[in-house]
Design a protein around this motif. Structure first.
Motif, short mmCIF file in Angstrom:
data_model
loop_
_atom_site.label_atom_id
_atom_site.label_comp_id
_atom_site.label_asym_id
_atom_site.label_seq_id
_atom_site.Cartn_x
_atom_site.Cartn_y
_atom_site.Cartn_z
N MET A 1 4.84 -4.36 12.35
CA MET A 1 5.54 -5.03 11.54
C MET A 1 4.54 -4.75 10.29
O MET A 1 3.33 -4.60 9.85
N GLY A 2 4.98 -4.39 8.89
CA GLY A 2 4.01 -4.18 8.07
C GLY A 2 3.96 -5.02 6.99
O GLY A 2 4.95 -6.41 7.26
N ARG A 3 3.74 -4.51 5.97
CA ARG A 3 3.89 -6.05 5.14
C ARG A 3 4.47 -6.42 4.25
O ARG A 3 5.91 -5.62 3.96
N ILE A 4 4.73 -7.52 3.66
CA ILE A 4 5.33 -7.86 2.86
C ILE A 4 4.73 -8.01 0.95
O ILE A 4 4.26 -8.85 1.21
N LEU A 5 5.97 -7.42 -0.27
CA LEU A 5 4.84 -7.21 -1.01
C LEU A 5 5.74 -7.67 -2.49
O LEU A 5 7.13 -7.72 -2.10
N ALA A 6 5.21 -8.70 -2.70
CA ALA A 6 6.05 -9.55 -3.57
C ALA A 6 6.54 -8.93 -4.99
O ALA A 6 4.76 -8.58 -5.36
N ILE A 7 6.88 -8.83 -6.28
CA ILE A 7 6.57 -8.62 -7.39
C ILE A 7 6.88 -9.52 -8.66
O ILE A 7 8.19 -9.69 -8.70
N ASP A 8 6.31 -10.17 -9.46
CA ASP A 8 6.20 -10.86 -9.95
C ASP A 8 7.24 -10.19 -11.24
O ASP A 8 5.77 -9.73 -12.21
N TYR A 9 7.32 -9.65 -12.06
CA TYR A 9 7.60 -8.56 -13.23
C TYR A 9 7.85 -9.49 -14.68
O TYR A 9 8.01 -10.27 -14.53
N GLY A 10 7.30 -8.28 -15.37
CA GLY A 10 6.52 -9.22 -17.03
C GLY A 10 6.85 -8.08 -17.62
O GLY A 10 6.59 -6.59 -17.02
N LEU A 52 8.86 -4.63 3.32
CA LEU A 52 10.46 -5.37 2.23
C LEU A 52 8.99 -5.67 0.90
O LEU A 52 8.50 -6.05 0.55
N PHE A 53 10.32 -5.88 -0.22
CA PHE A 53 9.31 -5.77 -1.49
C PHE A 53 10.55 -7.22 -2.18
O PHE A 53 11.54 -6.80 -1.49
N VAL A 54 9.44 -7.90 -2.11
CA VAL A 54 10.33 -9.00 -2.59
C VAL A 54 10.71 -8.90 -4.58
O VAL A 54 9.55 -9.44 -4.78
N VAL A 55 11.30 -9.76 -4.82
CA VAL A 55 10.78 -9.34 -6.31
C VAL A 55 11.90 -10.98 -7.07
O VAL A 55 12.87 -11.59 -6.77
N ILE A 128 6.17 -16.87 -5.10
CA ILE A 128 6.92 -16.15 -5.23
C ILE A 128 6.85 -15.75 -3.34
O ILE A 128 7.82 -15.41 -3.05
N LEU A 129 5.90 -14.93 -3.28
CA LEU A 129 6.03 -14.99 -1.52
C LEU A 129 6.35 -15.39 -1.02
O LEU A 129 6.12 -15.40 0.31
N GLN A 130 5.50 -16.66 -0.75
CA GLN A 130 5.55 -17.92 0.15
C GLN A 130 6.36 -18.85 -0.28
O GLN A 130 7.32 -18.46 1.18
N SER A 131 7.30 -18.21 -0.70
CA SER A 131 8.59 -19.30 -0.82
C SER A 131 9.35 -18.20 -0.18
O SER A 131 10.48 -18.61 0.68
N TYR A 132 9.48 -17.36 -0.19
CA TYR A 132 10.18 -16.01 0.42
C TYR A 132 9.58 -16.23 2.14
O TYR A 132 10.31 -16.45 2.62
#
Length: 136
Positions: A1-10, A52-55, A128-132
Motif C-alpha cells: 500500500m502506498g502513501r496518500i499525499l495531500a496538497i494545499d495549493y497556494g 494518490l494525490f489529494v488536492v 485536507i488529508l485527514q478529511s479525505y
C-alpha cells in the motif's frame, strides 16, 4: 500500500501532508514554493510509494468554486501530465486555514509562531488529508 499525499495549493506556497504507508495517520510533511512544486513531487514519488494525490478544492459558502480554483486547474493538468500513474482526488477545503490557525492556538504556539504562514499551509494540508481519510 502506498502513501496518500495531500496538497494545499497556494499562489506562493503549497502545504504538503502525507499518510503513513498503512494510510492511517496524516502528518504534515513540508511547505514548498509553488513554483518548485511539480519538481518536488516528481522527486518525492521517486523515493516514496505514493498511491494518490489529494488536492484541496476551494469553495465558496454556496458550494461554487472559489476564484483560486482558476489557479489550481492549470496545476492539476501539469501534475497529471508529469506524474500520470498517480490518480488525483479532490477534497473540499473550506475552513481549513481557519481550523489550522485555531489548532495552532489550541496547541499553545506563541503568537510569533502562529504568524508563520508556511506552518498554516502545512497544517491545512494535514486537515485536507485527514478529511479525505475520514470520508474514505
Amino acid at each position: 500500500m502506498g502513501r496518500i499525499l495531500a496538497i494545499d495549493y497556494g499562489k506562493v506556497r503549497t502545504g504538503i501532508a502525507v499518510t503513513d504507508e498503512l494510510q492511517i495517520i496524516a502528518s504534515g510533511l513540508t511547505t514548498v514554493a509553488t513554483k518548485e512544486l511539480i519538481s518536488f513531487l516528481i522527486d518525492y514519488v521517486k523515493t516514496e510509494s505514493v498511491e494518490l494525490f489529494v488536492v484541496g478544492e476551494p469553495k465558496q459558502m454556496n458550494s461554487q468554486a472559489s476564484e483560486s480554483e482558476a489557479l489550481i486547474q492549470p496545476f492539476l493538468s501539469k501534475l497529471q501530465k508529469s506524474i500520470p500513474q498517480i490518480p488525483i482526488a479532490r477534497v473540499d477545503e473550506r475552513f481549513t486555514s481557519k481550523m489550522a490557525f485555531q489548532s495552532m492556538i489550541d496547541s499553545g504556539l506563541s503568537k510569533k509562531k502562529r504568524q508563520n504562514k508556511a506552518l498554516v499551509d502545512e497544517i491545512s494540508a494535514t486537515l485536507i488529508l485527514q478529511s479525505y481519510l475520514n470520508n474514505k
